[in-house]
Write a protein that holds these residues in place. Structure first.
Motif, PDB file in Angstrom:
ATOM      1  N   LEU A 534       0.888  -1.177   0.025  1.00  0.00           N
ATOM      2  CA  LEU A 534      -0.131  -0.031  -0.036  1.00  0.00           C
ATOM      3  C   LEU A 534       0.746   1.262  -0.030  1.00  0.00           C
ATOM      4  O   LEU A 534       1.750   1.157   0.788  1.00  0.00           O
ATOM      5  N   ASN A 535       0.493   2.207  -0.889  1.00  0.00           N
ATOM      6  CA  ASN A 535       1.350   3.523  -1.129  1.00  0.00           C
ATOM      7  C   ASN A 535       2.694   3.373  -1.536  1.00  0.00           C
ATOM      8  O   ASN A 535       3.405   4.324  -1.096  1.00  0.00           O
ATOM      9  N   GLN A 536       3.247   2.169  -1.838  1.00  0.00           N
ATOM     10  CA  GLN A 536       4.588   2.075  -2.222  1.00  0.00           C
ATOM     11  C   GLN A 536       4.915   2.282  -3.797  1.00  0.00           C
ATOM     12  O   GLN A 536       3.836   2.316  -4.602  1.00  0.00           O
ATOM     13  N   LEU A 537       6.012   2.739  -4.100  1.00  0.00           N
ATOM     14  CA  LEU A 537       6.493   3.429  -5.469  1.00  0.00           C
ATOM     15  C   LEU A 537       6.884   1.978  -6.205  1.00  0.00           C
ATOM     16  O   LEU A 537       6.740   2.100  -7.317  1.00  0.00           O
ATOM     17  N   ALA A 538       7.635   1.081  -5.467  1.00  0.00           N
ATOM     18  CA  ALA A 538       8.152  -0.003  -5.992  1.00  0.00           C
ATOM     19  C   ALA A 538       8.149  -1.221  -5.293  1.00  0.00           C
ATOM     20  O   ALA A 538       8.253  -0.974  -4.003  1.00  0.00           O
ATOM     21  N   TYR A 539       7.846  -2.418  -5.855  1.00  0.00           N
ATOM     22  CA  TYR A 539       7.910  -3.569  -4.942  1.00  0.00           C
ATOM     23  C   TYR A 539       7.825  -4.751  -6.008  1.00  0.00           C
ATOM     24  O   TYR A 539       7.757  -4.682  -7.044  1.00  0.00           O
ATOM     25  N   PRO A 540       7.818  -5.771  -5.488  1.00  0.00           N
ATOM     26  CA  PRO A 540       8.308  -6.962  -6.114  1.00  0.00           C
ATOM     27  C   PRO A 540       7.107  -7.406  -7.003  1.00  0.00           C
ATOM     28  O   PRO A 540       6.085  -7.429  -6.833  1.00  0.00           O
ATOM     29  N   ASP A 541       7.611  -7.994  -8.365  1.00  0.00           N
ATOM     30  CA  ASP A 541       6.757  -8.243  -9.113  1.00  0.00           C
ATOM     31  C   ASP A 541       6.554 -10.084  -9.037  1.00  0.00           C
ATOM     32  O   ASP A 541       7.273 -10.539  -9.277  1.00  0.00           O
ATOM     33  N   PHE A 542       5.381 -10.280  -8.518  1.00  0.00           N
ATOM     34  CA  PHE A 542       5.037 -11.649  -8.478  1.00  0.00           C
ATOM     35  C   PHE A 542       3.909 -12.318  -9.537  1.00  0.00           C
ATOM     36  O   PHE A 542       3.428 -13.197  -9.388  1.00  0.00           O
ATOM     37  N   MET A 543       4.084 -11.494 -10.584  1.00  0.00           N
ATOM     38  CA  MET A 543       3.273 -11.976 -11.708  1.00  0.00           C
ATOM     39  C   MET A 543       3.289 -13.483 -12.195  1.00  0.00           C
ATOM     40  O   MET A 543       2.437 -14.200 -12.263  1.00  0.00           O
ATOM     41  N   GLU A 561     -11.374 -19.610  -7.857  1.00  0.00           N
ATOM     42  CA  GLU A 561     -10.089 -19.151  -7.251  1.00  0.00           C
ATOM     43  C   GLU A 561      -9.262 -18.776  -8.418  1.00  0.00           C
ATOM     44  O   GLU A 561      -8.471 -17.889  -8.118  1.00  0.00           O
ATOM     45  N   ALA A 562      -9.191 -19.299  -9.598  1.00  0.00           N
ATOM     46  CA  ALA A 562      -8.683 -18.789 -10.779  1.00  0.00           C
ATOM     47  C   ALA A 562      -8.742 -17.524 -11.084  1.00  0.00           C
ATOM     48  O   ALA A 562      -7.919 -16.583 -11.432  1.00  0.00           O
ATOM     49  N   LEU A 563      -9.904 -17.101 -11.249  1.00  0.00           N
ATOM     50  CA  LEU A 563     -10.613 -15.909 -11.522  1.00  0.00           C
ATOM     51  C   LEU A 563     -10.140 -14.798 -10.514  1.00  0.00           C
ATOM     52  O   LEU A 563      -9.800 -13.704 -10.633  1.00  0.00           O
ATOM     53  N   ALA A 564     -10.273 -15.329  -9.062  1.00  0.00           N
ATOM     54  CA  ALA A 564      -9.590 -14.360  -7.925  1.00  0.00           C
ATOM     55  C   ALA A 564      -8.229 -14.162  -8.317  1.00  0.00           C
ATOM     56  O   ALA A 564      -7.834 -13.023  -8.005  1.00  0.00           O
ATOM     57  N   ALA A 565      -7.586 -15.144  -8.781  1.00  0.00           N
ATOM     58  CA  ALA A 565      -5.959 -14.712  -8.828  1.00  0.00           C
ATOM     59  C   ALA A 565      -5.787 -13.637 -10.133  1.00  0.00           C
ATOM     60  O   ALA A 565      -4.820 -12.856  -9.683  1.00  0.00           O
ATOM     61  N   GLY A 566      -6.579 -13.815 -11.200  1.00  0.00           N
ATOM     62  CA  GLY A 566      -6.583 -12.838 -12.004  1.00  0.00           C
ATOM     63  C   GLY A 566      -7.008 -11.374 -11.410  1.00  0.00           C
ATOM     64  O   GLY A 566      -6.393 -10.325 -11.811  1.00  0.00           O
ATOM     65  N   ARG A 567      -7.968 -11.312 -10.814  1.00  0.00           N
ATOM     66  CA  ARG A 567      -8.184 -10.339 -10.020  1.00  0.00           C
ATOM     67  C   ARG A 567      -7.195  -9.561  -9.189  1.00  0.00           C
ATOM     68  O   ARG A 567      -6.809  -8.366  -8.953  1.00  0.00           O
ATOM     69  N   LEU A 568      -6.562 -10.503  -8.362  1.00  0.00           N
ATOM     70  CA  LEU A 568      -5.250 -10.191  -7.832  1.00  0.00           C
ATOM     71  C   LEU A 568      -4.224  -9.445  -8.491  1.00  0.00           C
ATOM     72  O   LEU A 568      -3.498  -8.458  -8.118  1.00  0.00           O
ATOM     73  N   ALA A 569      -4.004 -10.016  -9.673  1.00  0.00           N
ATOM     74  CA  ALA A 569      -3.073  -9.610 -10.502  1.00  0.00           C
ATOM     75  C   ALA A 569      -3.093  -8.178 -10.677  1.00  0.00           C
ATOM     76  O   ALA A 569      -2.142  -7.297 -10.976  1.00  0.00           O
ATOM     77  N   VAL A 570      -4.536  -7.786 -11.373  1.00  0.00           N
ATOM     78  CA  VAL A 570      -4.828  -6.318 -11.903  1.00  0.00           C
ATOM     79  C   VAL A 570      -4.767  -5.465 -10.529  1.00  0.00           C
ATOM     80  O   VAL A 570      -4.545  -4.213 -10.625  1.00  0.00           O
ATOM     81  N   ALA A 571      -4.992  -5.880  -9.467  1.00  0.00           N
ATOM     82  CA  ALA A 571      -5.113  -5.029  -8.370  1.00  0.00           C
ATOM     83  C   ALA A 571      -3.745  -4.572  -7.782  1.00  0.00           C
ATOM     84  O   ALA A 571      -3.392  -3.359  -7.216  1.00  0.00           O
ATOM     85  N   LEU A 572      -2.711  -5.566  -7.897  1.00  0.00           N
ATOM     86  CA  LEU A 572      -1.512  -5.398  -7.487  1.00  0.00           C
ATOM     87  C   LEU A 572      -0.723  -4.658  -8.475  1.00  0.00           C
ATOM     88  O   LEU A 572      -0.004  -3.615  -8.338  1.00  0.00           O
ATOM     89  N   TYR A 573      -0.994  -5.153  -9.957  1.00  0.00           N
ATOM     90  CA  TYR A 573      -0.010  -4.623 -10.959  1.00  0.00           C
ATOM     91  C   TYR A 573      -0.968  -3.845 -12.117  1.00  0.00           C
ATOM     92  O   TYR A 573      -1.070  -4.548 -13.290  1.00  0.00           O
ATOM     93  N   PRO A 574      -1.744  -2.988 -11.758  1.00  0.00           N
ATOM     94  CA  PRO A 574      -2.596  -2.430 -12.911  1.00  0.00           C
ATOM     95  C   PRO A 574      -1.968  -1.773 -13.975  1.00  0.00           C
ATOM     96  O   PRO A 574      -2.592  -1.860 -15.099  1.00  0.00           O
ATOM     97  N   SER A 576       0.477  -3.351 -15.468  1.00  0.00           N
ATOM     98  CA  SER A 576       1.175  -4.160 -16.054  1.00  0.00           C
ATOM     99  C   SER A 576       0.193  -4.955 -17.197  1.00  0.00           C
ATOM    100  O   SER A 576      -0.997  -5.472 -16.987  1.00  0.00           O
ATOM    101  N   ASP A 577       0.824  -5.175 -18.595  1.00  0.00           N
ATOM    102  CA  ASP A 577       0.013  -5.623 -19.405  1.00  0.00           C
ATOM    103  C   ASP A 577      -0.039  -7.294 -19.184  1.00  0.00           C
ATOM    104  O   ASP A 577      -0.976  -7.772 -19.690  1.00  0.00           O
ATOM    105  N   ARG A 578       0.892  -8.168 -18.268  1.00  0.00           N
ATOM    106  CA  ARG A 578       0.807  -9.354 -18.110  1.00  0.00           C
ATOM    107  C   ARG A 578      -0.517  -9.630 -17.089  1.00  0.00           C
ATOM    108  O   ARG A 578      -1.179 -10.486 -17.537  1.00  0.00           O
TER     109      ARG A 578
END
Length: 698
Positions: A534-543, A561-574, A576-578
């Motif tokens: 939260l509020n960090q400028l740089a953090y690990p990429d766990f894609m 659960e798979a779709l929840a993982a997809g939502r987690l990806a865009v929540a953390l890395y909006p 990111s194209d991946r």
């Protein structure tokens, strides 16, 4: 799981060999403990991937470790062991390249001679096809055109018959102008070896490459021969393991027609390190990436992939074939080789080799921080490029790319002018992408290796950046340059320096956050990571980890659960194209086509050459089909065509999906549209053959 094979070598007046049994102390207790933990990770990953069997190992500093996991033969419950014999597939190619360079050293082959000097029956093309360009996949030779035929030969083919398969194909480009990975080019090199040496390919390799390196388990693959420890191959059809289709790989003889065991793969890598089969000049030549006429790096030398990873000097080659998946990594400066072979087709063997690298070295395989601000993402790209190119150069040669201070300062000036003071972020990003190539002046290599050299001169151990990453690398150089007398050390633009120091400070606060060894429910994982970042400028990429989590959930049928993982990806890395592409693909699998296409469009906008490119989506559709989700794969192809309507290959793939679903009218329509878009695309001949067959059937 079987017991590991340990070898320890010591040299006094003679070479001594010690074999450590399970009850004996391993050479390094700390490493032994880490390898024991690695066993658990392998078991979990193999279960996720549905892998029957695998053998993996490393050699470094006189110590060799090889371990078999799972089963070489499921039906008969035969364990995979350290000596299990797998098809090597394209890991054969660097061995073929060694043989060619040996013949060059002997004066029997000229790298710049037309291939017809050695293979006179190969038809003359509109442009010369040389041995050198064949070694680097730059000769304009095409790959498979009619995959349904060319990848499924059941009968033995000799060298002449193997060349006849493709000898009348037109060149896809003028040699030297386009990289096109192709096994056919390496078949031609096998014919060159036979002509120049007077021996069959297998005989030459046994006498001059495999034999001298002690590779006693390496041979030409022969379905009729009795081969000790031969594994049985498998493929996934949907979620069910099936025996691999029988394919005789003699038609790929010098490109992927061999069989071996992991200890032999390690012996080959070690032999390369030690210069046992080639001169230092030849070794340097084969490990240098080739360049197109337009000045673009191919990231492939002579038989080796050469892209730096994690700021390391590494050469590697993968192999994929019916019955097998293999990978060979070599780290010449570290005298480290890692090899892995599996009897499951299309599995990601690189993931196992990368994890073993971390276990052996204690270093992270690759750190790519995610930059959470759009206007700072460019700085992350630049830091990554400077680190990858610069530190790898120091590891490879011990010296910066140039010692000319004027050239170095010019590189920094170009970065300051063209990357850091651009109002157009897209133009700046293109500059950074071009700056690693000779056409772009090797700016990243010049500046990055100068930075690495100055940090080393200041007493900093460059190995530390394997665990702290590119932001720390650039931050430390900035601090060093700021402390130096004015004009003594090249500096970056001051606004970049200030921004990079902020990014690195944020990274220092988040870099220690690790992906859990056993991630639980996605909801709990989301809470943990979103709080940490939260509020960090740089953090690990766990894609990569999120993608694996989504894959595992899909594999066990848990689409929620798979779709929840997809939502987690865009929540953390909006940004990111991946992340956006993963979410889009999972939405498509869930049947939400509208939301899926919206996510894929966003991914494409993030990076037109990235995870929503035509090639990436085409590959994703194949993965869906392989997992049994043929309908979702077809829908994804249809969405991809909306995004890339003029890509002939997407239409071709859609046609093949329709064929498998027994929809001949739709298949013919898709193939014909592909041919209208590009009558000469790589699969055109195969498309015409399928159209003719389907038309005749009706």
């Amino acid at each position: 799981m079987t017991m590991p094979s340990w070898k320890k070598y010591g040299v006094t007046a003679a070479l001594f060999f010690f074999c450590f049994q399970a009850q004996a102390a391993a050479p390094d207790p700390a490493l032994t403990a880490r390898l024991a933990a690695f066993d658990g990770w392998v078991a979990s990953r193999m279960a996720m991937e549905r892998m029957p069997g695998m053998t993996i190992g490393f050699t470094r500093g006189g110590v060799e470790w090889v371990q078999g996991y799972g089963y070489a033969d499921l039906e008969n419950q035969v364990p995979a062991t350290a000596v299990s014999s797998y098809r090597l597939a394209s890991v054969t190619k660097p061995m073929t390249a060694v043989a060619i360079l040996q013949l060059v050293e002997q004066g029997k082959v000229d790298l710049d001679a037309p291939v017809q000097r050695y293979v006179p029956y190969f038809p003359v093309k509109p442009f010369p096809v040389t041995v050198r360009l064949l070694l680097g996949h730059l000769a304009g030779i095409d790959a498979y055109r009619d995959r349904k035929t060319e990848q499924h030969f059941k009968e033995y083919k000799n060298t002449r018959q193997s060349i006849a398969v493709f000898e009348h194909f037109d060149l896809i480009a003028e040699p030297g102008t386009r990289y096109r990975y192709t096994s056919y080019g390496y078949n031609l090199l096998g014919a060159v070896i036979e002509s120049a040496s007077g021996e069959s390919y297998g005989q030459y390799m046994q006498r001059h490459v495999w034999g001298p390196l002690g590779m006693t388990a390496t041979m030409m693959d022969d379905p009729a021969a009795v081969i000790a420890h031969r594994v049985r191959g498998y493929g996934l059809v949907g979620k069910e393991l099936k025996n691999s289709e029988f394919v005789d790989v003699s038609s790929r003889f010098s490109a992927g027609g061999t069989r071996s065991a992991v200890p032999d793969m390690l012996a080959f890598g070690q032999g390369i390190h030690d210069g046992k089969v080639l001169s230092p000049a030849s070794l340097a030549l084969m490990q240098e990436p080739m360049v197109t006429r337009a000045g673009r790096l191919s990231d492939y030398g002579m038989g080796w992939e050469t892209y730096p990873t994690g700021g390391r000097y590494v050469i590697s080659h993968s192999g994929q074939q019916p019955e097998t998946a293999t990978y060979l990594f070599s780290f010449p400066s570290r005298k480290l080789t890692i090899a892995v072979a599996s009897n499951l087709e299309r599995v990601n063997t690189a993931a196992f080799a990368e994890r073993l690298f971390e276990v052996v070295t204690g270093e992270a395989w690759e750190l790519k921080p995610y930059i959470a601000q759009a206007n700072a993402q460019l700085y992350g790209q630049l830091a990554q490029g400077l680190f990858e190119e610069g530190r790898a150069q120091l590891e490879k040669t011990g010296q910066p790319y140039t010692v000319d201070p004027a050239v170095t300062r010019q590189a920094f000036e170009q970065i300051n002018r063209q990357a850091l003071q651009q109002d157009d972020a897209r133009a700046a990003s293109l500059f950074i992408a071009d700056a690693r190539h000779p056409a772009g002046g090797r700016v990243l290599l010049t500046a990055g290796s100068s930075m690495a050299a100055r940090l080393r001169q200041a007493g900093i151990d460059l190995d530390k950046y394997s665990s702290s990453g590119p932001l720390a690398f650039v931050r430390d150089y900035i601090m060093l340059s700021q402390a130096a007398p004015a004009g003594k050390v090249p500096r970056f633009d001051r606004s970049f320096e200030q921004a990079m120091l902020k990014l690195a400070a944020s990274w220092d606060r988040t870099a220690a956050v690790a992906w859990p060894a056993q991630p639980g429910a996605v909801a709990q994982l989301s809470k943990q990571l979103e709080t940490a970042f939260l509020n960090q400028l740089a953090y690990p990429d766990f894609m990569a980890e999120i993608n694996a989590l989504a894959q595992a959930s899909s594999g066990r049928g848990d689409s929620t659960e798979a779709l929840a993982a997809g939502r987690l990806a865009v929540a953390l890395y909006p940004l990111s194209d991946r992340a956006q592409a993963l979410h889009g693909i999972l939405l498509m699998s869930a049947g939400d086509h509208v939301a899926s296409i919206a996510a894929l469009r966003l991914a494409l906008a993030r990076d037109p050459q990235g995870a929503a490119s035509a090639t990436a989506l085409n590959n994703a559709a194949y993965r869906l089909k392989a997992s049994g989700a043929v309908a979702a794969g077809t829908a994804l192809l249809q969405a991809a065509i909306q995004l890339h309507p003029r890509d002939a290959n997407l239409h071709d793939t859609l046609g093949s999906f329709y064929v498998e679903q027994h929809l001949p009218a739709q298949a013919v329509q898709a193939y014909r549209l592909a041919l209208r878009l590009d009558p000469g695309y790589p699969g055109a001949d195969g498309a015409r053959a399928v159209i003719a067959r389907l038309d005749n059937a009706h």
